[in-house]
Design a protein around this motif. Structure first.
Motif, PDB file in Angstrom:
ATOM      1  N   LEU A 135       0.833  -1.206   0.000  1.00  0.00           N
ATOM      2  CA  LEU A 135       0.000   0.000   0.000  1.00  0.00           C
ATOM      3  C   LEU A 135       0.865   1.252   0.000  1.00  0.00           C
ATOM      4  O   LEU A 135       0.621   2.191  -0.765  1.00  0.00           O
ATOM      5  CB  LEU A 135      -0.937  -0.005   1.210  1.00  0.00           C
ATOM      6  CG  LEU A 135      -1.821   1.221   1.360  1.00  0.00           C
ATOM      7  CD1 LEU A 135      -2.815   1.315   0.207  1.00  0.00           C
ATOM      8  CD2 LEU A 135      -2.547   1.186   2.690  1.00  0.00           C
ATOM      9  N   LEU A 136       1.877   1.250   0.842  1.00  0.00           N
ATOM     10  CA  LEU A 136       2.769   2.401   0.940  1.00  0.00           C
ATOM     11  C   LEU A 136       3.509   2.641  -0.368  1.00  0.00           C
ATOM     12  O   LEU A 136       3.646   3.781  -0.818  1.00  0.00           O
ATOM     13  CB  LEU A 136       3.760   2.183   2.083  1.00  0.00           C
ATOM     14  CG  LEU A 136       4.683   3.316   2.429  1.00  0.00           C
ATOM     15  CD1 LEU A 136       3.893   4.557   2.801  1.00  0.00           C
ATOM     16  CD2 LEU A 136       5.586   2.902   3.565  1.00  0.00           C
ATOM     17  N   GLY A 137       3.960   1.579  -1.015  1.00  0.00           N
ATOM     18  CA  GLY A 137       4.654   1.718  -2.292  1.00  0.00           C
ATOM     19  C   GLY A 137       3.754   2.293  -3.369  1.00  0.00           C
ATOM     20  O   GLY A 137       4.142   3.204  -4.100  1.00  0.00           O
ATOM     21  N   ILE A 138       2.548   1.783  -3.459  1.00  0.00           N
ATOM     22  CA  ILE A 138       1.605   2.257  -4.483  1.00  0.00           C
ATOM     23  C   ILE A 138       1.212   3.704  -4.231  1.00  0.00           C
ATOM     24  O   ILE A 138       1.207   4.535  -5.150  1.00  0.00           O
ATOM     25  CB  ILE A 138       0.364   1.337  -4.533  1.00  0.00           C
ATOM     26  CG1 ILE A 138       0.766  -0.027  -5.083  1.00  0.00           C
ATOM     27  CG2 ILE A 138      -0.744   1.956  -5.369  1.00  0.00           C
ATOM     28  CD1 ILE A 138      -0.281  -1.093  -4.923  1.00  0.00           C
ATOM     29  N   VAL A 139       0.902   4.033  -2.984  1.00  0.00           N
ATOM     30  CA  VAL A 139       0.478   5.404  -2.654  1.00  0.00           C
ATOM     31  C   VAL A 139       1.618   6.393  -2.862  1.00  0.00           C
ATOM     32  O   VAL A 139       1.413   7.490  -3.403  1.00  0.00           O
ATOM     33  CB  VAL A 139      -0.073   5.467  -1.212  1.00  0.00           C
ATOM     34  CG1 VAL A 139      -0.243   6.900  -0.742  1.00  0.00           C
ATOM     35  CG2 VAL A 139      -1.384   4.716  -1.114  1.00  0.00           C
TER      36      VAL A 139
END
Length: 185
Positions: A152-156
């Motif tokens: 999630l952190l990578g995508i966001v």
């Protein structure tokens, strides 16, 4: 390093036939309007923005957030660095994709393979155990890839770093198009 080379060779604003019908397209580059100090400064500021967003999104969430994986282990600096580098690779390649006027099969394939090559490389490096400094890399990618928070952190973070450029490109193309963009449409 392969995607920028392929993009530089294959990317063209308009076809050769179109440029023969519209010779005024050459005036823009002949008058040195294509490469100027303002565009250089804009690129530098954009690069600083993208770097800061990627770094601080991940840094602040890892070190001030609740970064505990399912096993109860806290994510450490190697996990942070691995995720940061992965998001950097993805965002650099996607930024190149945003900057292209035309996406050829070779360009799209080189960008995709560049991203996949990093993921394969880090998976191999982190799954082999060795002695010394490299031993601390053992299992890093497996920990990061299993953590849904990291995904999630990578995508966001990639989205937040590239969205202003995407928005700027769309607004510029829609309301302030260059001559070649008008001809492309």
């Amino acid at each position: 390093s392969v995607p920028p080379v392929i993009a530089g060779v294959l990317d063209q604003d308009v076809t050769a036939l179109t440029s023969m019908f519209f010779p005024q397209l050459y005036r823009h580059s002949q008058s040195n309007k294509e490469f100027n100090s303002f565009k250089l400064f804009t690129c530098i500021l954009n690069s600083i923005y993208v770097s800061a967003v990627l770094f601080f999104f991940i840094y602040l969430s890892y070190f001030f957030g609740d970064s505990v994986v399912q096993s109860g282990r806290t994510l450490d600096w190697l996990d942070f660095a691995t995720l940061l580098f992965a998001t950097t690779i993805v965002s650099c390649n996607l930024k190149l994709l945003l900057d292209l006027d035309r996406i050829h099969l070779a360009t799209g394939l080189s960008i995709t393979l560049s991203i996949l090559a990093y993921f394969v490389f880090i998976a191999i490096i982190s799954s082999t155990s060795s002695s010394g400094r490299e031993a601390s890399l053992f299992g890093v990618w497996q920990r990061v890839i299993k953590d849904g928070y990291s995904w999630l952190l990578g995508i966001v973070s990639v989205f937040a770093s590239l969205f202003p450029q995407f928005l700027f490109n769309r607004v510029q193309r829609m309301w302030f198009p260059e001559n070649y963009q008008i001809i492309q449409a």
